[in-house]
Write a protein that holds these residues in place. Structure first.
Motif, mmCIF file in Angstrom:
data_model
loop_
_atom_site.group_PDB
_atom_site.id
_atom_site.type_symbol
_atom_site.label_atom_id
_atom_site.label_comp_id
_atom_site.label_asym_id
_atom_site.label_seq_id
_atom_site.Cartn_x
_atom_site.Cartn_y
_atom_site.Cartn_z
ATOM 1 N N TYR A 195 0.968 -1.203 0.092
ATOM 2 C CA TYR A 195 0.185 -0.066 0.032
ATOM 3 C C TYR A 195 0.849 1.355 -0.077
ATOM 4 N N HIS A 196 1.774 0.983 0.932
ATOM 5 C CA HIS A 196 2.695 2.477 0.874
ATOM 6 C C HIS A 196 3.543 2.429 -0.243
ATOM 7 N N ARG A 197 3.916 1.546 -0.959
ATOM 8 C CA ARG A 197 4.783 1.521 -1.954
ATOM 9 C C ARG A 197 4.158 2.251 -3.199
ATOM 10 N N GLU A 198 2.870 1.923 -3.319
ATOM 11 C CA GLU A 198 2.049 2.319 -4.464
ATOM 12 C C GLU A 198 1.469 3.910 -4.110
ATOM 13 N N HIS A 199 1.127 3.972 -2.883
ATOM 14 C CA HIS A 199 0.689 5.470 -2.641
ATOM 15 C C HIS A 199 1.227 6.328 -1.494
ATOM 16 N N LEU A 200 2.683 5.893 -1.358
ATOM 17 C CA LEU A 200 3.397 6.544 -0.163
ATOM 18 C C LEU A 200 3.281 8.045 -0.408
ATOM 19 N N ARG A 201 3.393 8.724 -1.576
ATOM 20 C CA ARG A 201 3.611 10.032 -1.704
ATOM 21 C C ARG A 201 1.986 10.733 -1.303
ATOM 22 N N GLU A 202 0.786 10.136 -1.605
ATOM 23 C CA GLU A 202 -0.644 10.510 -0.985
ATOM 24 C C GLU A 202 -0.444 10.318 0.481
ATOM 25 N N THR A 203 -0.149 9.331 0.971
ATOM 26 C CA THR A 203 -0.131 9.130 2.552
ATOM 27 C C THR A 203 0.413 10.106 3.088
#
Length: 200
Positions: free
Chosen positions: A6-14
């Motif tokens: 999840y973080h690899r794919e959406h880390l920037r948004e997170t």
């Protein structure tokens, strides 16, 4: 420490979501990439894939804020056929965004005026003014607003509406609701720029 998918794919948004939450709750001073990494459950080095330092994070956070503000104002401008109603909708959208995101809005304008602000940020920050100019220009063409420099009119309108937002976020409306203050300001502006009418 392995990074969840999840973080690899959406880390920037997170990271941006967590950063905005921190700014709203504790201010810009409390913002740190190391703490954001901990909050996101990733390694301390992971945020560097998206933000080289805190300054880059602030620039991205401000850019995201201006993009959201521009969308809100553009959507508001498209909701009606008459200038009067559209003008009130746009003004209300700006004030609502400011009230709901007071700390973020302050950061947005502060970062925009930094000497090393990115070109993308500076250009996007002009979006709300461009939308206001376009609204005025269209109304002038339709005979709903008196002739005049649309950029000058947009500046005065922005100063007035931003003033209401500043008073609202500073709790300085002296008992008047945000909605009533916005409507009163819009009514005066509409009379001043020559529509000859006010929103009912």
């Amino acid at each position: 420490m392995s990074t969840p998918a999840y973080h690899r794919e959406h880390l920037r948004e997170t990271l941006l979501e967590l950063a905005e939450r921190t700014v709203q709750r504790s201010g810009v001073e409390a913002l740190s990439l190391r703490q954001l990494a901990r909050d996101a459950g990733v390694s301390h080095a992971a945020p560097a894939r998206h933000f080289r330092d805190k300054r880059a994070l602030l620039d991205a956070l401000a850019l995201d804020g201006f993009e959201r503000l521009n969308r809100a104002m553009t959507d508001a401008a498209a909701t009606s056929g008459s200038f009067d109603v559209g003008f009130l909708a746009v003004a209300s959208a700006y004030v609502s965004f400011a009230v709901d995101n007071a700390a973020l809005l302050g950061l947005m304008y502060a970062v925009k005026h930094e000497a090393d602000a990115s070109e993308a940020l500076v250009e996007t920050a002009r979006g709300s003014m461009r939308a206001t100019i376009a609204l005025i220009t269209e109304a002038q063409a339709a005979g709903e607003v008196l002739p005049g420099d649309p950029e000058r009119l947009a500046f005065v309108i922005f100063a007035s509406v931003h003033g209401i937002a500043a008073l609202a976020t500073g709790d300085l409306l002296d008992g008047m609701s945000v909605e009533d203050a916005t409507r009163a300001t819009v009514d005066v502006l509409l009379r001043a720029i020559g529509t000859g009418s006010t929103h009912p």
